[in-house]
Design a protein around this motif. Structure first.
Motif, PDB file in Angstrom:
ATOM      1  N   VAL A 161      40.379  35.665  26.870  1.00  0.00           N
ATOM      2  CA  VAL A 161      42.223  36.036  26.677  1.00  0.00           C
ATOM      3  C   VAL A 161      42.283  37.081  28.397  1.00  0.00           C
ATOM      4  CG1 VAL A 161      43.662  37.255  25.326  1.00  0.00           C
ATOM      5  CG2 VAL A 161      41.937  35.461  24.595  1.00  0.00           C
ATOM      6  N   LEU A 162      43.281  36.983  29.312  1.00  0.00           N
ATOM      7  CA  LEU A 162      43.140  37.260  30.212  1.00  0.00           C
ATOM      8  C   LEU A 162      45.275  38.102  29.876  1.00  0.00           C
ATOM      9  CD1 LEU A 162      42.278  36.531  33.160  1.00  0.00           C
ATOM     10  CD2 LEU A 162      40.778  38.159  31.536  1.00  0.00           C
ATOM     11  N   HIS A 163      45.554  39.201  29.942  1.00  0.00           N
ATOM     12  CA  HIS A 163      46.736  39.792  30.875  1.00  0.00           C
ATOM     13  C   HIS A 163      47.346  38.728  31.618  1.00  0.00           C
ATOM     14  CE1 HIS A 163      50.176  41.575  31.505  1.00  0.00           C
ATOM     15  NE2 HIS A 163      50.342  42.789  30.589  1.00  0.00           N
ATOM     16  N   ARG A 164      48.088  38.548  32.057  1.00  0.00           N
ATOM     17  CA  ARG A 164      49.021  37.717  32.967  1.00  0.00           C
ATOM     18  C   ARG A 164      48.657  38.561  34.524  1.00  0.00           C
ATOM     19  NH1 ARG A 164      55.957  38.463  32.696  1.00  0.00           N
ATOM     20  NH2 ARG A 164      55.492  40.880  32.978  1.00  0.00           N
ATOM     21  N   ALA A 165      48.771  39.911  34.024  1.00  0.00           N
ATOM     22  CA  ALA A 165      48.245  40.656  35.298  1.00  0.00           C
ATOM     23  C   ALA A 165      46.658  40.372  35.547  1.00  0.00           C
ATOM     24  CB  ALA A 165      48.476  42.115  35.151  1.00  0.00           C
ATOM     25  N   ALA A 166      46.067  40.762  34.987  1.00  0.00           N
ATOM     26  CA  ALA A 166      44.647  40.395  35.206  1.00  0.00           C
ATOM     27  C   ALA A 166      44.530  38.633  35.833  1.00  0.00           C
ATOM     28  CB  ALA A 166      43.817  40.354  33.716  1.00  0.00           C
ATOM     29  N   ALA A 167      45.174  37.461  35.417  1.00  0.00           N
ATOM     30  CA  ALA A 167      45.404  36.853  36.151  1.00  0.00           C
ATOM     31  C   ALA A 167      45.578  36.647  37.058  1.00  0.00           C
ATOM     32  CB  ALA A 167      46.087  35.537  34.866  1.00  0.00           C
ATOM     33  N   LEU A 168      46.376  36.952  37.915  1.00  0.00           N
ATOM     34  CA  LEU A 168      47.365  37.164  38.515  1.00  0.00           C
ATOM     35  C   LEU A 168      46.700  38.401  39.831  1.00  0.00           C
ATOM     36  CD1 LEU A 168      49.277  36.843  41.310  1.00  0.00           C
ATOM     37  CD2 LEU A 168      50.318  39.027  39.931  1.00  0.00           C
ATOM     38  N   ALA A 169      45.601  39.131  39.875  1.00  0.00           N
ATOM     39  CA  ALA A 169      44.331  40.141  40.134  1.00  0.00           C
ATOM     40  C   ALA A 169      42.906  38.682  40.753  1.00  0.00           C
ATOM     41  CB  ALA A 169      43.815  41.215  38.977  1.00  0.00           C
ATOM     42  N   SER A 170      43.125  37.980  39.725  1.00  0.00           N
ATOM     43  CA  SER A 170      42.308  36.790  39.923  1.00  0.00           C
ATOM     44  C   SER A 170      42.466  36.284  41.148  1.00  0.00           C
ATOM     45  CB  SER A 170      41.920  36.031  38.579  1.00  0.00           C
ATOM     46  OG  SER A 170      41.259  36.728  37.621  1.00  0.00           O
ATOM     47  N   LEU A 171      43.784  35.455  41.496  1.00  0.00           N
ATOM     48  CA  LEU A 171      44.126  34.801  42.540  1.00  0.00           C
ATOM     49  C   LEU A 171      44.947  36.031  43.337  1.00  0.00           C
ATOM     50  CD1 LEU A 171      46.760  33.211  40.472  1.00  0.00           C
ATOM     51  CD2 LEU A 171      45.222  32.408  41.194  1.00  0.00           C
ATOM     52  N   MET A 172      44.655  37.205  43.310  1.00  0.00           N
ATOM     53  CA  MET A 172      44.396  38.109  44.365  1.00  0.00           C
ATOM     54  C   MET A 172      43.518  38.203  45.368  1.00  0.00           C
ATOM     55  SD  MET A 172      47.857  40.322  43.153  1.00  0.00           S
ATOM     56  CE  MET A 172      47.616  41.315  44.322  1.00  0.00           C
ATOM     57  N   ASP A 173      42.084  37.829  44.200  1.00  0.00           N
ATOM     58  CA  ASP A 173      40.877  38.803  45.208  1.00  0.00           C
ATOM     59  C   ASP A 173      40.692  37.736  46.168  1.00  0.00           C
ATOM     60  OD1 ASP A 173      38.908  39.840  44.662  1.00  0.00           O
ATOM     61  OD2 ASP A 173      37.171  37.705  43.546  1.00  0.00           O
ATOM     62  N   GLY A 174      40.029  38.527  47.327  1.00  0.00           N
ATOM     63  CA  GLY A 174      39.549  38.065  48.354  1.00  0.00           C
ATOM     64  C   GLY A 174      40.512  37.776  49.709  1.00  0.00           C
ATOM     65  N   ARG A 175      42.083  37.840  49.002  1.00  0.00           N
ATOM     66  CA  ARG A 175      43.372  38.008  50.148  1.00  0.00           C
ATOM     67  C   ARG A 175      43.505  39.468  50.788  1.00  0.00           C
ATOM     68  NH1 ARG A 175      46.274  33.132  50.169  1.00  0.00           N
ATOM     69  NH2 ARG A 175      44.904  32.067  48.637  1.00  0.00           N
ATOM     70  N   ARG A 176      44.049  39.678  51.978  1.00  0.00           N
ATOM     71  CA  ARG A 176      44.895  40.700  52.017  1.00  0.00           C
ATOM     72  C   ARG A 176      45.869  41.282  50.810  1.00  0.00           C
ATOM     73  NH1 ARG A 176      46.365  42.378  57.519  1.00  0.00           N
ATOM     74  NH2 ARG A 176      47.030  39.913  57.551  1.00  0.00           N
ATOM     75  N   SER A 177      46.203  42.164  49.406  1.00  0.00           N
ATOM     76  CA  SER A 177      46.872  41.724  48.384  1.00  0.00           C
ATOM     77  C   SER A 177      47.841  43.556  49.074  1.00  0.00           C
ATOM     78  CB  SER A 177      45.964  42.085  47.296  1.00  0.00           C
ATOM     79  OG  SER A 177      45.365  43.133  47.509  1.00  0.00           O
ATOM     80  N   VAL A 178      48.873  42.976  48.577  1.00  0.00           N
ATOM     81  CA  VAL A 178      49.994  43.740  49.122  1.00  0.00           C
ATOM     82  C   VAL A 178      50.712  43.709  47.421  1.00  0.00           C
ATOM     83  CG1 VAL A 178      52.170  44.294  50.755  1.00  0.00           C
ATOM     84  CG2 VAL A 178      50.831  43.315  51.387  1.00  0.00           C
ATOM     85  N   ALA A 179      50.145  45.025  46.393  1.00  0.00           N
ATOM     86  CA  ALA A 179      51.292  45.091  45.340  1.00  0.00           C
ATOM     87  C   ALA A 179      52.413  45.980  45.979  1.00  0.00           C
ATOM     88  CB  ALA A 179      50.697  46.361  44.992  1.00  0.00           C
ATOM     89  N   VAL A 180      53.323  45.863  45.115  1.00  0.00           N
ATOM     90  CA  VAL A 180      54.664  46.645  45.470  1.00  0.00           C
ATOM     91  C   VAL A 180      55.143  47.061  43.774  1.00  0.00           C
ATOM     92  CG1 VAL A 180      57.234  46.245  46.388  1.00  0.00           C
ATOM     93  CG2 VAL A 180      55.914  45.166  47.092  1.00  0.00           C
ATOM     94  N   ALA A 181      55.085  47.992  44.007  1.00  0.00           N
ATOM     95  CA  ALA A 181      55.098  49.037  42.590  1.00  0.00           C
ATOM     96  C   ALA A 181      56.677  50.011  42.641  1.00  0.00           C
ATOM     97  CB  ALA A 181      54.176  49.841  42.458  1.00  0.00           C
ATOM     98  N   GLY A 182      56.836  50.976  41.401  1.00  0.00           N
ATOM     99  CA  GLY A 182      57.864  51.433  41.382  1.00  0.00           C
ATOM    100  C   GLY A 182      59.049  50.837  40.403  1.00  0.00           C
ATOM    101  N   THR A 183      59.478  52.334  39.992  1.00  0.00           N
ATOM    102  CA  THR A 183      60.681  51.761  39.051  1.00  0.00           C
ATOM    103  C   THR A 183      61.772  51.345  39.111  1.00  0.00           C
ATOM    104  OG1 THR A 183      60.348  54.497  37.773  1.00  0.00           O
ATOM    105  CG2 THR A 183      62.090  53.098  37.121  1.00  0.00           C
ATOM    106  N   HIS A 184      62.277  51.743  40.415  1.00  0.00           N
ATOM    107  CA  HIS A 184      63.535  50.475  40.616  1.00  0.00           C
ATOM    108  C   HIS A 184      62.723  49.311  42.108  1.00  0.00           C
ATOM    109  CE1 HIS A 184      65.355  52.827  37.977  1.00  0.00           C
ATOM    110  NE2 HIS A 184      65.283  54.175  39.041  1.00  0.00           N
ATOM    111  N   GLY A 185      63.641  48.628  42.383  1.00  0.00           N
ATOM    112  CA  GLY A 185      63.575  47.944  43.874  1.00  0.00           C
ATOM    113  C   GLY A 185      62.791  47.335  43.907  1.00  0.00           C
ATOM    114  N   LYS A 186      61.651  46.166  43.058  1.00  0.00           N
ATOM    115  CA  LYS A 186      60.049  46.006  42.716  1.00  0.00           C
ATOM    116  C   LYS A 186      60.566  45.075  43.558  1.00  0.00           C
ATOM    117  CE  LYS A 186      59.099  46.494  38.871  1.00  0.00           C
ATOM    118  NZ  LYS A 186      59.677  47.615  37.946  1.00  0.00           N
TER     119      LYS A 186
END
Length: 465
Positions: free
Chosen positions: A101-126
């Motif tokens: 059982v995976l949280h959706r973010a963990a599933a997304l992390a699996s797909l990002m693995d092996g790529r040049r990953s860019v994560a966009v965070a912030g309270t507003h504007g993400k």
């Protein structure tokens, strides 16, 4: 809801058949779309049918309307969001059978693995920043994979599996799930108090963003807004850890400094360093988001000319000051803004737009999102809505929460600092009120993260569009 616990990344080739509980959500459907693009068998269920479910079926997913234990079938992995309760029959069946059982973010992390990953965070504007960066990279020919918490106006998609080595993803802090990521590149747009039902205090929010910044891979890139004190401090800490740090904003010492911001119709122009950038979306906050995207793409080695051209062609993300139509010289827009800072930013941007048209009133139709947020920020919501000329406040959209006694939209209406406000809990009645009060030259904005978005078309119909 509580903060999720980060887990180690599971390689995508070990997921087997994946079943999504709540596959119709914007984030979940995007992850499912990417998995289908990579040949991973997918099934999923949702409470009701939707266009997103229909799209996934066309791509080869097996989908169900309603939740039942048998829907899990022969799945190896079950993906859930924080909104899914342990009593859900599909999640309960997965637990009983010992499935992954995976949280959706963990599933997304699996797909990002092996790529040049860019994560966009912030309270507003993400969402807007992720969308802008994606469009700019696409224009430059990079063809990134992307997963956005919204949909691009141009394509109607919020996710796709690109052929390039870049993967751009919106990183959600609401439940702490962005700590699942270990990106090569991270953007932090700003850090403010929100989701206090989870975090309890602003200090806890800041601590969690610090942990996110620490997740950037050694030798990676951290891009932060120099105008936001918490984001700036994260950049300073990152530099001490050996990350490449770039700042952007209107601050005099920003590496990518924004100057000369000028509204132009439903857009703007401004200068970053020596380069003029133009946008087809309004507001100073969108100029800052665009600068974050510009700085990141340039630091990734993408042509500055191509990035600027891509940003000029960006036509927005769904529900981010999205034009819905016009009738009788009354224009209707829709905004996902659901935090006081977001309401104020969009209302200021709209004021610039209305002024450029020669005047006219702003009529804001606001639906508070979550009882807890309304309780914590009722006064601040009212103050922000005071920037509109007329305000109609709906009742609270509960989403995942149970009611809190005494917390209704009336708390917000009572806090608006002028008399042009009415509390109308019935959506259909609110649409009628707004249509009746609208005059030629007015701009109407439906605002909130709930189903208030459905009122724009109703208002246009009543106006005779």
């Amino acid at each position: 809801m509580s903060l999720v616990t980060p887990v180690e990344v599971v390689p995508a080739d070990r997921l087997g058949r994946v079943h999504f509980v709540g596959i119709g959500g914007a984030g979940m459907s995007g992850i499912a779309r990417i998995m289908l693009g990579r040949g991973i068998p997918v099934s999923g269920s949702d409470a009701k049918d939707s266009d997103l479910l229909a799209d996934l079926r066309e791509l080869g997913a097996t989908t169900y309307v309603g939740h039942a234990a048998e829907h899990v079938g022969d799945a190896t992995t079950v993906v859930v969001s924080t909104a899914i309760r342990e009593t859900n029959p599909e999640l309960a069946a997965a637990r009983e059978r010992g499935l992954l059982v995976l949280h959706r973010a963990a599933a997304l992390a699996s797909l990002m693995d092996g790529r040049r990953s860019v994560a966009v965070a912030g309270t507003h504007g993400k969402t807007t920043t992720t969308s802008m960066l994606t469009v700019a990279l696409q224009h430059a020919g990079a063809d990134p994979s992307y997963c956005i918490g919204g949909q691009l106006v141009t394509t109607g998609l919020g996710a796709a599996d690109g052929s390039g080595d870049l993967f751009v993803a919106e990183a959600d802090e609401s439940d702490g799930s962005f700590l699942m990521f270990a990106p090569k590149v991270a953007i932090v747009t700003n850090v403010e108090a929100d989701h206090l039902d989870n975090y309890a205090s602003f200090e806890k929010v800041k601590e969690t963003f610090a942990r996110f910044a620490e997740r950037v891979q050694p030798g990676g890139l951290l891009v932060v807004c120099a105008d936001d004190p918490v984001a700036r401090a994260l950049g300073e800490d990152g530099a001490r850890r050996g990350l490449t740090v770039r700042t952007y904003g209107e601050a005099a010492d920003a590496d990518y400094r924004v100057t000369g911001f000028t509204p132009q119709g439903f857009g703007s122009r401004f200068t970053v360093g020596e380069r003029e950038l133009r946008l087809s979306v309004p507001g100073r906050h969108y100029a800052l988001n665009a600068t974050a995207a510009y700085a990141t793409a340039v630091e990734l080695g993408v042509s500055a000319d191509a990035v600027a051209e891509g940003l000029a062609g960006f036509t927005g993300a769904r529900r981010r000051l999205e034009p819905k139509g016009e009738a009788g010289d009354v224009r209707v827009f829709d905004s996902y803004a659901h935090h006081p800072t977001e309401l104020a930013a969009d209302l200021r941007a709209t004021r610039d737009y209305v002024s450029g048209l020669g005047g006219g009133r702003i009529i804001a139709v606001f639906q508070p999102h979550l009882f807890s947020r309304t309780k914590f920020f009722g006064a601040e919501f009212g103050a922000a809505l005071g920037l509109a000329d007329e305000v109609v406040v709906l009742d609270v959209f509960p989403a995942r929460e149970d009611p809190i006694p005494g917390v209704t939209g009336e708390l917000v209406a009572d806090a608006v600092p002028h008399d042009g406000v009415v509390y109308e809990p019935d959506g259909n009645a609110a649409a009628g009120r707004v249509a009746a009060m609208a005059k030629p030259g007015d701009v109407i904005i439906t605002m909130g993260a709930g189903d208030v978005t459905a009122l724009g078309p109703k208002i246009l119909e009543l106006l005779g569009a």
